[in-house]
Design a protein around this motif. Structure first.
Motif, PDB file in Angstrom:
ATOM      1  N   ALA A   1      84.296  42.025  -3.334  1.00 28.23           N
ATOM      2  CA  ALA A   1      84.168  42.425  -1.932  1.00 28.23           C
ATOM      3  C   ALA A   1      82.762  42.268  -1.389  1.00 28.23           C
ATOM      4  O   ALA A   1      82.581  42.088  -0.189  1.00 28.23           O
ATOM      5  CB  ALA A   1      84.638  43.867  -1.779  1.00 28.23           C
ATOM      6  N   GLU A   2      81.727  42.361  -2.223  1.00 30.00           N
ATOM      7  CA  GLU A   2      80.361  42.312  -1.738  1.00 30.00           C
ATOM      8  C   GLU A   2      79.798  40.894  -1.656  1.00 30.00           C
ATOM      9  O   GLU A   2      78.665  40.695  -1.268  1.00 30.00           O
ATOM     10  CB  GLU A   2      79.465  43.170  -2.638  1.00 30.00           C
ATOM     11  N   ASP A   3      80.594  39.916  -2.048  1.00 34.29           N
ATOM     12  CA  ASP A   3      80.119  38.536  -2.030  1.00 34.29           C
ATOM     13  C   ASP A   3      79.982  38.008  -0.604  1.00 34.29           C
ATOM     14  O   ASP A   3      80.635  38.479   0.319  1.00 34.29           O
ATOM     15  CB  ASP A   3      81.089  37.634  -2.791  1.00 34.29           C
ATOM     16  N   LEU A   4      79.149  37.000  -0.468  1.00 37.34           N
ATOM     17  CA  LEU A   4      79.012  36.298   0.804  1.00 37.34           C
ATOM     18  C   LEU A   4      80.036  35.179   0.893  1.00 37.34           C
ATOM     19  O   LEU A   4      80.368  34.536  -0.110  1.00 37.34           O
ATOM     20  CB  LEU A   4      77.617  35.687   0.927  1.00 37.34           C
ATOM     21  N   THR A   5      80.522  34.924   2.089  1.00 42.01           N
ATOM     22  CA  THR A   5      81.401  33.779   2.325  1.00 42.01           C
ATOM     23  C   THR A   5      80.675  32.778   3.207  1.00 42.01           C
ATOM     24  O   THR A   5      80.206  33.105   4.298  1.00 42.01           O
ATOM     25  CB  THR A   5      82.708  34.211   3.005  1.00 42.01           C
ATOM     26  N   LEU A   6      80.573  31.565   2.707  1.00 43.77           N
ATOM     27  CA  LEU A   6      79.938  30.474   3.445  1.00 43.77           C
ATOM     28  C   LEU A   6      81.024  29.518   3.917  1.00 43.77           C
ATOM     29  O   LEU A   6      81.845  29.057   3.119  1.00 43.77           O
ATOM     30  CB  LEU A   6      78.930  29.754   2.556  1.00 43.77           C
ATOM     31  N   CYS A   7      81.026  29.227   5.200  1.00 44.48           N
ATOM     32  CA  CYS A   7      82.044  28.356   5.795  1.00 44.48           C
ATOM     33  C   CYS A   7      81.456  26.986   6.116  1.00 44.48           C
ATOM     34  O   CYS A   7      80.372  26.891   6.701  1.00 44.48           O
ATOM     35  CB  CYS A   7      82.582  28.990   7.078  1.00 44.48           C
ATOM     36  N   TRP A   8      82.204  25.958   5.737  1.00 40.05           N
ATOM     37  CA  TRP A   8      81.749  24.586   6.001  1.00 40.05           C
ATOM     38  C   TRP A   8      82.959  23.679   5.940  1.00 40.05           C
ATOM     39  O   TRP A   8      84.103  24.123   5.796  1.00 40.05           O
ATOM     40  CB  TRP A   8      80.701  24.182   4.966  1.00 40.05           C
ATOM     41  N   ALA A   9      82.700  22.395   6.017  1.00 38.50           N
ATOM     42  CA  ALA A   9      83.747  21.388   5.896  1.00 38.50           C
ATOM     43  C   ALA A   9      84.008  21.068   4.431  1.00 38.50           C
ATOM     44  O   ALA A   9      83.140  21.249   3.577  1.00 38.50           O
ATOM     45  CB  ALA A   9      83.346  20.122   6.639  1.00 38.50           C
TER      46      ALA A   9
END
Length: 443
Positions: free
Chosen positions: A27-35
């Motif tokens: 739950a504490e992780d970061l989510t990085l959005c990309w292609a």
């Protein structure tokens, strides 16, 4: 700016990597959005070092280019919390800044002594600034990219072809310095038999649905003298977008399409271009530089068989290339902004940026690209460096989407469908864009 890339460019591996990392996250992780594309694979690998150093885990939401803009612009517009970090297209920066989607990074950069002077100037303007050419930063330059060209070096070096070409055109067959030379090469190879196979001159961008033909046509128009607006009067486009030189540039692009492209090239963008080059169909191939590492490694067309060159000069000697690439931003709706900023700080580090380049990403940091060893670090490094020095970009206005839709229609109707003249297309584009800016209250 991007569109479909297909499985040939590694989407399967990118998505697999994303899924594997996501399943192990908490739950504490970061989510990085990309292609979902080859550089995303490299970022997954690179980010393992961030987790080792900070203990912060990383999840990745990678979406195919065909759905990239719709998926993430909808996420931002709905104030969603999926993305803590986003690598957004260069054209999003105006809308993201004005609509409050991205965290402004000036104070953070000052605190952490991250200077935009340390990055390639064109990438700062293209990926980070809004308004343009002001010190207001909404992203860190993350993935440098630009439209350039690959060519079949092995075909160009055949003695019999060199002899025939020199006799016909009066100059040595090699990477073209001008667009006129490029067209001569394309005509020379069109429908020629090489190794028992019919080949064609060039693969260029013609795709209608997203941004393809705009990226290709503008790549030529810039060097012919096209300007988006009067430099002395913002949004005044009459006589600039549809200047006589702009008309000549668009006429050239259509002539190149008509004379020298392979069969079925009426809706071609990045993935189709890569397919045409890898299958041995074409002598030259217009595409963004991110495709070069994969092509260099290809068993059939890579290695000593492939060469790279910068977008050629126009008739008056002007030389520009269409900017691609993206910056990385912290999403203002994230509940983990502090950790996301730690990632930005880590990613800006020169050692991280050097590794990013070595893994297949395109660093925008001066200490990487100006290293004396950089030009020899990859066969395509010098072409990338030279290309990034001459970039121009499409509108980055908040209303870039309707601006892009208009150019897509006008260019495709003329270049591919053969409707009207180049002057008609550009006159119509002035009308379309004027209406957009009038609706925005800017004219």
């Amino acid at each position: 700016m991007k569109s479909s890339l297909k499985l040939a460019l590694g989407l399967a591996s990118a998505i697999a990597a994303s899924t594997a990392v996501s399943n192990a996250a908490h739950a504490e992780d970061l989510t990085l959005c990309w292609a979902a594309w080859d550089p995303a694979n490299a970022l997954v690998e690179l980010s393992k070092d961030f987790t080792k150093e900070t203990g912060i885990g990383m999840k990745f939401e990678f979406v195919p280019w065909t759905n990239y803009a719709d998926r993430f612009l909808n996420e931002l517009n709905s104030h969603g919390k999926l993305c803590d970090l986003i690598i957004g297209d260069s054209q999003w920066i105006g809308g993201a800044a004005e609509n409050g989607h991205y965290v402004k990074l000036n104070d953070f950069f000052d605190k952490e002594k991250i200077s935009m002077d340390d990055f390639v100037p064109a990438t700062v303007v293209g990926y980070s600034e809004w308004p343009k050419n002001t010190p207001n930063y909404w992203a860190l330059p993350a993935m440098g990219d630009v439209v350039g060209w690959t060519y079949r070096k092995d075909w160009f070096s055949k003695p019999e072809l060199q002899k025939e070409f020199k006799e016909k055109y009066g100059w040595d067959l090699g990477p073209p310095a001008t667009f006129d030379q490029l067209k001569q090469i394309a005509e020379f190879f069109q429908k020629r038999q090489i190794d028992g196979k019919t080949v064609y001159g060039a693969s260029i961008y013609t795709e209608r649905g997203s941004e393809g033909i705009t990226m290709g046509a503008m790549d030529v128009l810039y060097s012919y003298g096209f300007q988006y607006e009067n430099p002395k009067k913002p949004y005044e486009m009459e006589g600039f977008v549809n200047s006589a030189d702009s008309v000549k540039g668009l006429e050239f692009y259509k002539a190149l399409y008509d004379c020298c492209t392979p069969p079925g090239a009426s809706n071609s963008y990045m993935g189709e271009g890569v397919d045409a080059f890898k299958s041995g169909q074409v002598a030259m191939h217009m595409n963004f530089a991110f495709t070069w590492p994969g092509l260099q490694k290809d068993e059939n067309v890579g290695g000593d068989k492939i060469g790279y060159f910068v977008n050629p000069k126009g008739p008056g000697g002007a030389q520009f290339a269409q900017l691609g690439g993206q910056g990385i931003s912290v999403v203002s709706y994230s509940d983990k902004q502090e950790s996301a900023l730690k990632y930005i700080k880590w990613f800006a580090n020169k050692d991280v940026q050097a590794k990013w380049w070595s893994l297949g990403g395109y660093s925008c940091l001066n200490s990487v690209v100006k290293d004396p060893k950089f030009p020899s670090s990859q066969p395509y490094a010098q072409a990338f460096l030279d290309s990034m020095a001459i970039v121009k970009d499409f509108w980055a206005e908040p209303s870039y989407a309707p601006l892009l839709q208009a150019s897509q229609k006008r260019f495709h109707d003329y270049v591919v469908a053969g409707q009207g003249s180049a002057k008609d297309a550009l006159d119509g584009l002035v009308k379309d864009w004027t209406q957009v800016f009038q609706d925005d209250g800017k004219m």
